[in-house]
Design an enzyme around this catalytic site. Structure first.
Site, PDB file in Angstrom:
ATOM      1  N   HIS A 158     -13.003   2.268  -0.374  1.00  0.00           N
ATOM      2  CA  HIS A 158     -12.983   1.246   0.703  1.00  0.00           C
ATOM      3  C   HIS A 158     -13.555  -0.084   0.207  1.00  0.00           C
ATOM      4  CE1 HIS A 158     -13.418   4.648   3.934  1.00  0.00           C
ATOM      5  NE2 HIS A 158     -12.133   4.354   3.757  1.00  0.00           N
ATOM      6  N   ILE A 204     -13.283   2.873  14.318  1.00  0.00           N
ATOM      7  CA  ILE A 204     -14.400   3.322  15.168  1.00  0.00           C
ATOM      8  C   ILE A 204     -15.487   2.245  15.212  1.00  0.00           C
ATOM      9  CG2 ILE A 204     -16.188   5.086  15.412  1.00  0.00           C
ATOM     10  CD1 ILE A 204     -14.207   7.043  13.950  1.00  0.00           C
ATOM     11  N   GLY A 205     -15.813   1.687  14.058  1.00  0.00           N
ATOM     12  CA  GLY A 205     -16.874   0.674  13.993  1.00  0.00           C
ATOM     13  C   GLY A 205     -16.559  -0.547  14.838  1.00  0.00           C
ATOM     14  N   ARG A 237     -12.682  15.010   6.866  1.00  0.00           N
ATOM     15  CA  ARG A 237     -13.432  15.283   5.625  1.00  0.00           C
ATOM     16  C   ARG A 237     -14.892  15.568   5.933  1.00  0.00           C
ATOM     17  NH1 ARG A 237     -11.644   9.999   2.598  1.00  0.00           N
ATOM     18  NH2 ARG A 237      -9.932   9.799   4.054  1.00  0.00           N
ATOM     19  N   ARG A 264      -2.295  -2.234  -3.677  1.00  0.00           N
ATOM     20  CA  ARG A 264      -3.536  -1.483  -3.508  1.00  0.00           C
ATOM     21  C   ARG A 264      -3.494  -0.281  -4.454  1.00  0.00           C
ATOM     22  NH1 ARG A 264      -5.082   2.939   0.761  1.00  0.00           N
ATOM     23  NH2 ARG A 264      -7.298   3.057   0.331  1.00  0.00           N
ATOM     24  N   GLU A 313      -7.928  -5.458   5.245  1.00  0.00           N
ATOM     25  CA  GLU A 313      -7.794  -5.107   3.826  1.00  0.00           C
ATOM     26  C   GLU A 313      -6.593  -5.788   3.185  1.00  0.00           C
ATOM     27  OE1 GLU A 313      -9.236  -0.775   3.093  1.00  0.00           O
ATOM     28  OE2 GLU A 313      -8.796  -0.926   5.223  1.00  0.00           O
ATOM     29  N   ASN A 338     -14.348  -0.626  17.471  1.00  0.00           N
ATOM     30  CA  ASN A 338     -13.896  -0.367  18.846  1.00  0.00           C
ATOM     31  C   ASN A 338     -14.746   0.568  19.682  1.00  0.00           C
ATOM     32  OD1 ASN A 338     -11.367  -1.879  18.694  1.00  0.00           O
ATOM     33  ND2 ASN A 338     -10.868  -0.383  17.109  1.00  0.00           N
ATOM     34  N   ASN A 380       0.874  -1.166   0.000  1.00  0.00           N
ATOM     35  CA  ASN A 380       0.000   0.000   0.000  1.00  0.00           C
ATOM     36  C   ASN A 380       0.915   1.220   0.000  1.00  0.00           C
ATOM     37  OD1 ASN A 380      -1.834   1.998   0.462  1.00  0.00           O
ATOM     38  ND2 ASN A 380      -2.777   1.034   2.259  1.00  0.00           N
ATOM     39  N   ASP A 433      -9.437  12.698  15.776  1.00  0.00           N
ATOM     40  CA  ASP A 433      -9.411  11.338  16.303  1.00  0.00           C
ATOM     41  C   ASP A 433     -10.648  11.127  17.187  1.00  0.00           C
ATOM     42  OD1 ASP A 433      -7.019   9.110  16.900  1.00  0.00           O
ATOM     43  OD2 ASP A 433      -8.579   9.253  18.430  1.00  0.00           O
ATOM     44  N   MET A 434     -11.409  10.067  16.898  1.00  0.00           N
ATOM     45  CA  MET A 434     -12.664   9.846  17.633  1.00  0.00           C
ATOM     46  C   MET A 434     -12.427   9.645  19.128  1.00  0.00           C
ATOM     47  SD  MET A 434     -15.859   9.788  17.739  1.00  0.00           S
ATOM     48  CE  MET A 434     -16.661   9.632  16.152  1.00  0.00           C
ATOM     49  N   GLY A 439     -13.655   4.446   9.916  1.00  0.00           N
ATOM     50  CA  GLY A 439     -12.278   4.642  10.364  1.00  0.00           C
ATOM     51  C   GLY A 439     -11.974   6.126  10.264  1.00  0.00           C
ATOM     52  N   ASN A 440     -10.731   6.471   9.958  1.00  0.00           N
ATOM     53  CA  ASN A 440     -10.410   7.875   9.710  1.00  0.00           C
ATOM     54  C   ASN A 440     -11.225   8.401   8.547  1.00  0.00           C
ATOM     55  OD1 ASN A 440      -8.794   9.644  11.088  1.00  0.00           O
ATOM     56  ND2 ASN A 440      -6.997   8.335  10.735  1.00  0.00           N
ATOM     57  N   GLY A 441     -11.274   7.605   7.468  1.00  0.00           N
ATOM     58  CA  GLY A 441     -12.259   7.825   6.407  1.00  0.00           C
ATOM     59  C   GLY A 441     -13.461   6.965   6.755  1.00  0.00           C
TER      60      GLY A 441
HETATM   61  P1  AMP Z   1      -8.775   3.464  11.167  1.00  0.00           P
HETATM   62  O1  AMP Z   1      -8.665   4.501  10.082  1.00  0.00           O
HETATM   63  O2  AMP Z   1      -9.628   2.290  10.772  1.00  0.00           O
HETATM   64  O3  AMP Z   1      -7.460   3.070  11.764  1.00  0.00           O
HETATM   65  O4  AMP Z   1      -9.580   4.173  12.380  1.00  0.00           O
HETATM   66  C1  AMP Z   1      -9.073   5.284  13.054  1.00  0.00           C
HETATM   67  C2  AMP Z   1     -10.158   5.845  13.966  1.00  0.00           C
HETATM   68  O5  AMP Z   1     -10.599   4.836  14.878  1.00  0.00           O
HETATM   69  C3  AMP Z   1      -9.677   7.026  14.808  1.00  0.00           C
HETATM   70  O6  AMP Z   1     -10.662   8.062  14.792  1.00  0.00           O
HETATM   71  C4  AMP Z   1      -9.596   6.414  16.189  1.00  0.00           C
HETATM   72  O7  AMP Z   1      -9.824   7.365  17.218  1.00  0.00           O
HETATM   73  C5  AMP Z   1     -10.740   5.426  16.151  1.00  0.00           C
HETATM   74  N1  AMP Z   1     -10.662   4.451  17.235  1.00  0.00           N
HETATM   75  C6  AMP Z   1      -9.749   3.475  17.421  1.00  0.00           C
HETATM   76  N2  AMP Z   1     -10.001   2.824  18.601  1.00  0.00           N
HETATM   77  C7  AMP Z   1     -11.094   3.432  19.150  1.00  0.00           C
HETATM   78  C8  AMP Z   1     -11.843   3.235  20.355  1.00  0.00           C
HETATM   79  N3  AMP Z   1     -11.525   2.313  21.239  1.00  0.00           N
HETATM   80  N4  AMP Z   1     -12.910   4.066  20.583  1.00  0.00           N
HETATM   81  C9  AMP Z   1     -13.241   5.029  19.693  1.00  0.00           C
HETATM   82  N5  AMP Z   1     -12.570   5.250  18.540  1.00  0.00           N
HETATM   83  C10 AMP Z   1     -11.515   4.466  18.276  1.00  0.00           C
END
Ligand code: AMP
Length: 401
Positions: A181, A332-333, A242, A92, A385, A335, A7, A283-284, A211-213
Site C-alpha cells: 500500500h 473503512i478509514g 486476511r 502498478r 492511488e 467512511n 492496475n 465486508d465491514m 480497506g479490504n486490505g
Molecule cells: P477499499 O478496499 O478501500 O475499497 O475498502 C473496502 C472496505 O470499505 C469494505 O470492507 C467496505 O465495507 C468498507 N466500507 C466502504 N464504505 C463504508 C462505510 N460507509 N462504512 C463502513 N465500511 C465501509
C-alpha cells in the site's frame, strides 16, 4: 500531459487516463472476470461537452492480451481516445523486492528483473508483468514506468525490516519485511502535510490504510520507518479475509493435528480469515449491519479489528517518540466514523481524542476530527492511488527527459 494508469490483476484490469495539468480523469474503467465465460468491461469518459458517459460490454475475454485490445477498441469507438494523446503509462506493480526503491522507466532489462522477483509475489506480480508486456507491444511509442507498492517502505531501517530468523533466509531467499500500500501511504502523508500547512520533513505521522486490505505506517520526515505488512500483505492488522499477525507455530500445530497442507493453509489465512473468519462476512458494512442486529460474532470481529488498530497506534507512537497527526484512509478509514472512534478509544493520555460531531462529517476532502484541545491532529484523507501513480510516473519521465 496525459498519463494512463494501469492496475492489472489476476482476473481484472483497472485503468484511468489522467490529465496531469489538474488531475482530471479523462476516461477510465475496469474489465473484470478475464478468462471466465462472461467478462465485463465498464468504460467511462468525458464527451466533447464535458459530460460523463459510460458503457458496459459483456463478452468473453480469454486473457490479458485480449483484455487490453478490448479496452483500446472501446476507447477508440467511444471517441475517448481521440481526445488526447498519451504521454506516458504508469503500471502498478505490487512487489519491487529490494532492487526497486523508486518508480522505474521500463525497458527489456527491467522486465527481466521483474520476472526474476515474481516469486516474491506469485499472485500479484505475474499479472502486473503481463499488463506491462502487452502494453509495451500495443503502445511501443509511449514511455512506460513501473510504480511499486513496496517502494515507499524501502526507507525502513534494517532493525525494522529484518525478521529474527536465520540470516540465510534473508541472504538466500530475500525474507524480510517489505510492506505494501506504499502509494496510498505516500499520497495521504503528502496530503496531510499540505492540509496542515507544514513541510512533510517536519512531521511524524501514523497513516492507517483501512480497506479490504489494511496496513499502518510510521512516517518520519516523509520517510517510512515501519509498516505493518511484511514479507507479504498477510501480516499486521486484521483485514477483510486476511488474518494479520498470528503465531506461525499455529500452522505446525494444525498440520500435525489435521494433516492440512501448505496450499490449504495459505488459502485459509488469505481468503477465509480476518473479519470473514470471525463472523462469516468480509465486508465491514455488512459486519456492522449484523452487529447492529445483535450478532455476537460480528460484534467480536469489529472489537478485534479496532483493538489491533489501537495496538499498532501505540506501537508506532513509541517508534516515532512524538506524533503530529494520525491519518485514516481507504474504504473503512474514510467512511466509518464508528471504526475510527473505537480504534482511538482510550488513547486520551497519548493526546489522541476524537470529537463526536467532527467525526461524523462526510469526507469528500481532508477533514480533521480531533477534539478541540487534543494534542494530536486526527485527519481523514481520501486516498487516490491512481493519481499518486500518475504523479510518480510523470516525475520519473521528467527526470529522464
Ligand atoms: P477499499 O478496499 O478501500 O475499497 O475498502 C473496502 C472496505 O470499505 C469494505 O470492507 C467496505 O465495507 C468498507 N466500507 C466502504 N464504505 C463504508 C462505510 N460507509 N462504512 C463502513 N465500511 C465501509
Amino acid at each position: 500531459m496525459n498519463i494512463l494508469v494501469i492496475n492489472s490483476g489476476s482476473s481484472s484490469v483497472k485503468y484511468q487516463v489522467l490529465d496531469m495539468a489538474d488531475g482530471t480523469v479523462l476516461s477510465g474503467g475496469r474489465l473484470e472476470r478475464i478468462g471466465e465465460p462472461e467478462s465485463r468491461l465498464t468504460h467511462h469518459w468525458r464527451d466533447a461537452a464535458g459530460a460523463r458517459q459510460e458503457i458496459t460490454r459483456r463478452d468473453p475475454v480469454p486473457d490479458h492480451a485480449h483484455a487490453f485490445e478490448r479496452i483500446a477498441t472501446v476507447m477508440r469507438e467511444s471517441g475517448s481516445a481521440g481526445q488526447f494523446a498519451l504521454d506516458g503509462i504508469g503500471h502498478r506493480v505490487v512487489h519491487g523486492g529490494e532492487r526497486f526503491r523508486a518508480p522505474t522507466r521500463i525497458d527489456r532489462e527491467v522486465v527481466e528483473a521483474l520476472r526474476a522477483i515474481s516469486a516474491l509475489a506469485p499472485l500479484h506480480n505475474p499479472p502486473n508483468l503481463t499488463g506491462i508486456e502487452v502494453c509495451l507491444r500495443l503502445f511501443p511509442q509511449v514511455p512506460q514506468v513501473a510504480v511499486f507498492d513496496t517502494a515507499f517502505h524501502q526507507t525502513m531501517p534494517v532493525h525494522a525490516f529484518r525478521y529474527a530468523v536465520p540470516e540465510s533466509w534473508y541472504r538466500g531467499h530475500q525474507v524480510r519485511r517489505y510492506g505494501f500500500h506504499g502509494t496510498s501511504h505516500a499520497y495521504v502523508a503528502r496530503q496531510a502535510a499540505v492540509h496542515l500547512q507544514r513541510p512533510l520533513e517536519s512531521l511524524r505521522l501514523i497513516t492507517l490504510h483501512l480497506g479490504n486490505g489494511a496496513s499502518a505506517a510510521a512516517i518520519e520526515a516523509g520517510r517510512c520507518v515501519d509498516t505493518s505488512m511484511g514479507f507479504t500483505p498477510l501480516e499486521g492488522l486484521m483485514m477483510g479475509t486476511r488474518c494479520g499477525d498470528i503465531d506461525p507455530a499455529i500452522l505446525f500445530h494444525l498440520n500435525r493435528e489435521t494433516g492440512i497442507d501448505l496450499e490449504d493453509l495459505d488459502y485459509q489465512l488469505n481468503q477465509e480469515s480476518g473479519l470473514k473468519g470471525i463472523c462469516g462476512v468480509n465486508d465491514m458494512r455488512e459486519a456492522q449491519r449484523l452487529a447492529a442486529a445483535g450478532d455476537e460474532r460480528a460484534r467480536l470481529a469489529i472489537d478485534m479489528y479496532c483493538y489491533r488498530i489501537r495496538k499498532y497506534i501505540g506501537a508506532y507512537y513509541a517508534v516515532l517518540g512524538r506524533l503530529d497527526a494520525l491519518v485514516f484512509t481507504a474504504g473503512i478509514g474514510e467512511n466509518s466514523p464508528p471504526i475510527r472512534k473505537q480504534s482511538c478509544a482510550g488513547l486520551d493520555r497519548f493526546g489522541i481524542r476524537i470529537d463526536e460531531a467532527r467525526n461524523v462529517q462526510a469526507c469528500t476532502e481532508v477533514i480533521e476530527i480531533q477534539a478541540e484541545d487534543a494534542a494530536v491532529r486526527v485527519l481523514v484523507v481520501p486516498t487516490n492511488e491512481e493519481l499518486e501513480i500518475a504523479h510518480q510516473t510523470r516525475a520519473c519521465l521528467m527526470v529522464r527527459a
